[in-house]
Design an enzyme around this catalytic site. Sequence first.
Site, PDB file in Angstrom:
ATOM      1  N   LYS A 286       2.082   2.107  -5.195  1.00  0.00           N
ATOM      2  CA  LYS A 286       2.733   1.557  -6.401  1.00  0.00           C
ATOM      3  C   LYS A 286       1.896   1.785  -7.662  1.00  0.00           C
ATOM      4  CE  LYS A 286       2.802  -2.433  -4.338  1.00  0.00           C
ATOM      5  NZ  LYS A 286       2.492  -2.185  -2.920  1.00  0.00           N
ATOM      6  N   GLY A 287       0.569   1.611  -7.521  1.00  0.00           N
ATOM      7  CA  GLY A 287      -0.312   1.744  -8.691  1.00  0.00           C
ATOM      8  C   GLY A 287      -0.206   3.127  -9.305  1.00  0.00           C
TER       9      GLY A 287
ATOM     10  N   GLN B  50       2.458  -5.990  -3.131  1.00  0.00           N
ATOM     11  CA  GLN B  50       2.865  -6.072  -1.725  1.00  0.00           C
ATOM     12  C   GLN B  50       4.153  -5.269  -1.494  1.00  0.00           C
ATOM     13  OE1 GLN B  50       1.964  -9.524  -3.198  1.00  0.00           O
ATOM     14  NE2 GLN B  50       0.002  -8.541  -2.896  1.00  0.00           N
TER      15      GLN B  50
ATOM     16  N   ASN C 151      -4.509 -10.369  -4.203  1.00  0.00           N
ATOM     17  CA  ASN C 151      -4.354  -9.778  -2.867  1.00  0.00           C
ATOM     18  C   ASN C 151      -3.934  -8.316  -2.987  1.00  0.00           C
ATOM     19  OD1 ASN C 151      -1.921 -10.711  -3.935  1.00  0.00           O
ATOM     20  ND2 ASN C 151      -1.053 -11.358  -1.987  1.00  0.00           N
TER      21      ASN C 151
ATOM     22  N   THR D 188      -5.704 -11.809   3.017  1.00  0.00           N
ATOM     23  CA  THR D 188      -6.752 -11.124   2.252  1.00  0.00           C
ATOM     24  C   THR D 188      -7.852 -12.101   1.806  1.00  0.00           C
ATOM     25  OG1 THR D 188      -5.533 -11.501   0.209  1.00  0.00           O
ATOM     26  CG2 THR D 188      -5.118  -9.411   1.350  1.00  0.00           C
TER      27      THR D 188
ATOM     28  N   GLY E 218      -0.432  13.943  -3.633  1.00  0.00           N
ATOM     29  CA  GLY E 218      -1.871  13.762  -3.853  1.00  0.00           C
ATOM     30  C   GLY E 218      -2.104  12.612  -4.803  1.00  0.00           C
TER      31      GLY E 218
ATOM     32  N   ASP F  80       0.811  -1.226   0.000  1.00  0.00           N
ATOM     33  CA  ASP F  80       0.000   0.000   0.000  1.00  0.00           C
ATOM     34  C   ASP F  80       0.841   1.271   0.000  1.00  0.00           C
ATOM     35  OD1 ASP F  80      -2.180  -1.725   0.188  1.00  0.00           O
ATOM     36  OD2 ASP F  80      -2.083  -1.735   2.367  1.00  0.00           O
TER      37      ASP F  80
ATOM     38  N   PRO G  88      -9.443  -1.288   7.923  1.00  0.00           N
ATOM     39  CA  PRO G  88      -8.621  -0.109   8.229  1.00  0.00           C
ATOM     40  C   PRO G  88      -7.169  -0.530   8.411  1.00  0.00           C
ATOM     41  CG  PRO G  88     -10.033  -0.682  10.106  1.00  0.00           C
ATOM     42  CD  PRO G  88     -10.401  -1.613   8.986  1.00  0.00           C
TER      43      PRO G  88
ATOM     44  N   GLY H 255      -4.032  -4.395  -4.287  1.00  0.00           N
ATOM     45  CA  GLY H 255      -5.096  -3.445  -4.588  1.00  0.00           C
ATOM     46  C   GLY H 255      -4.435  -2.163  -5.032  1.00  0.00           C
ATOM     47  N   HIS H 256      -4.278  -1.992  -6.337  1.00  0.00           N
ATOM     48  CA  HIS H 256      -3.536  -0.849  -6.852  1.00  0.00           C
ATOM     49  C   HIS H 256      -4.504   0.185  -7.407  1.00  0.00           C
ATOM     50  CE1 HIS H 256       0.297  -3.539  -7.203  1.00  0.00           C
ATOM     51  NE2 HIS H 256      -0.168  -3.423  -5.985  1.00  0.00           N
ATOM     52  N   THR H 257      -4.403   1.376  -6.856  1.00  0.00           N
ATOM     53  CA  THR H 257      -5.377   2.416  -7.175  1.00  0.00           C
ATOM     54  C   THR H 257      -4.775   3.435  -8.134  1.00  0.00           C
ATOM     55  OG1 THR H 257      -6.273   2.113  -4.962  1.00  0.00           O
ATOM     56  CG2 THR H 257      -6.939   4.111  -6.132  1.00  0.00           C
TER      57      THR H 257
ATOM     58  N   GLY I 161     -10.989  -3.640   2.414  1.00  0.00           N
ATOM     59  CA  GLY I 161     -11.698  -2.559   3.098  1.00  0.00           C
ATOM     60  C   GLY I 161     -11.322  -2.433   4.571  1.00  0.00           C
TER      61      GLY I 161
END
Length: 431
Positions: free
Chosen positions: A16-17, A223, A38, A129, A414, A13, A303, A40-42, A301
């Site tokens: 990276k995305g 990861q 597993n 996950t 940002g 997290d 925290p 999750g790249h945003t 999801g």
Amino acid sequence: MPVTCVFGMQWGDEGKGRIVDLLAAESDLVVRYQGGANAGHTVVVGEERYVLHLLPSGAIQPGTTNVIGNGVVVDPEVLFHEVDSLAARGIDLSGRLFVSDRAHVVMPHHKRMDEALEKLRGDDALGTTSRGIGPTYGDKVRRAGLRVADLLEPSRYEDVLPKSIEAWNAILARAEMAPIDVGAVMDETRGWGERLRPFVADTVAVLLDAWRGGKRILMEGAQGVGLDVDHGTYPYVTSSTTGPAGIPAGTGLPPRALDRILGIVKAYTTRVGAGPFPTRDTGPSGQRMGEQGHEFGATTGRPRDCGWFDGVLAKRAAATQGVDAVALMKLDVLSGLEELKVCTTYELDGTRIDAPPAWTGDLEACVPVYETFPGWEEDLGGARQFHDLPATAQTYVRALQDLLGCPIEMISVGAERERFIPLDEGIPVSV
Ligand code: IMO
Ligand code: MG
């Protein structure tokens, strides 16, 4: 640089995305080499937000070819879902997505087993996950796995599947849990092979050709080194080699092919799932990081726990992975904190150590030794040059660079594409 690797230096997290999306604009191919859904790249493009779990983040850039290498564990359900949802948003992957014929397949029973094993671990659960990652890699290593090439051929599939399930059923029987039914798994996965077929390729050959042809190849790690099966906080890790060392094994390109290694770190530290986290801050500062940084797992999801920058963890990652340069993410999240702490070493039983100890119990007993920096109030979202940052933020960034021992090449302020400070020439010497 023809072959570049982007990978996480903390517990995942890191952002990276976002970096892969930026670099994908200048790449011909984007490649996932390990992990699975597993991740999750945003990626945020204007008003649009994309979260990808299995597809390389390059999928969002129209001109790129995307490769899922042999080292990835492929969940066809997730793959189909991502391909369909991108298509519904006007992004077509036909002809520009290749899935390795040698990649192992995450089957429905692997996901069930992931949950069952967690339940059996009780208080020692890893907080996975639930994407079937451990059981699928487990089957791969004990040579009972099912590969994409097997899915394409029913006779091979029917031969391999019972072998995988047999071993898992032995565990379930001991735990007095209901067994997995081979026929039911067959029914559930019927049609997967045909749906996968148009994407399947010998990706080793695809990549070797591209590399020999001088194409620009971007390797997208999932990861982070803290979760690496060898170099992470074992057993609270994932099941793959997350850093650049995973590339030759997970793609078939020779180790020498790698030209540039770009490590990604967040300006603070987060962790999701179980496991030691020495610099965790459970007070108002950690809470603020969580809120300002929207620190919720993109896959589950959950925290994320938040804390101060862990220089021991990040330095170890920089050293073991041979980092050429670093991208520093989410600096903007720290605005409003009066004081910032950076962990430079750990103290274990009164002795200072600057490498994480092997045993979880020791790591849990480590007390971080902090250096303290003044914070800043200003919103950093508009900063586009290093000198736009408040002096205290400049000092903080320089301190991280010194600690890591490698150049910070860009700073993200940002989630939007344009919100970053490029530092191609390095951090300016004078303020
Ligand atoms: P990206 O690529 C953060 C964590 C899980 C758990 C441990 C093992 O988005 O950075 P697994 O399902 O892999 O067997 O879980 O690893 N984990 C991640 N944490 N980011 C990720 O991916 C992660 N992928 C796995 O929370 O602690
Ligand atoms: Mg994630």
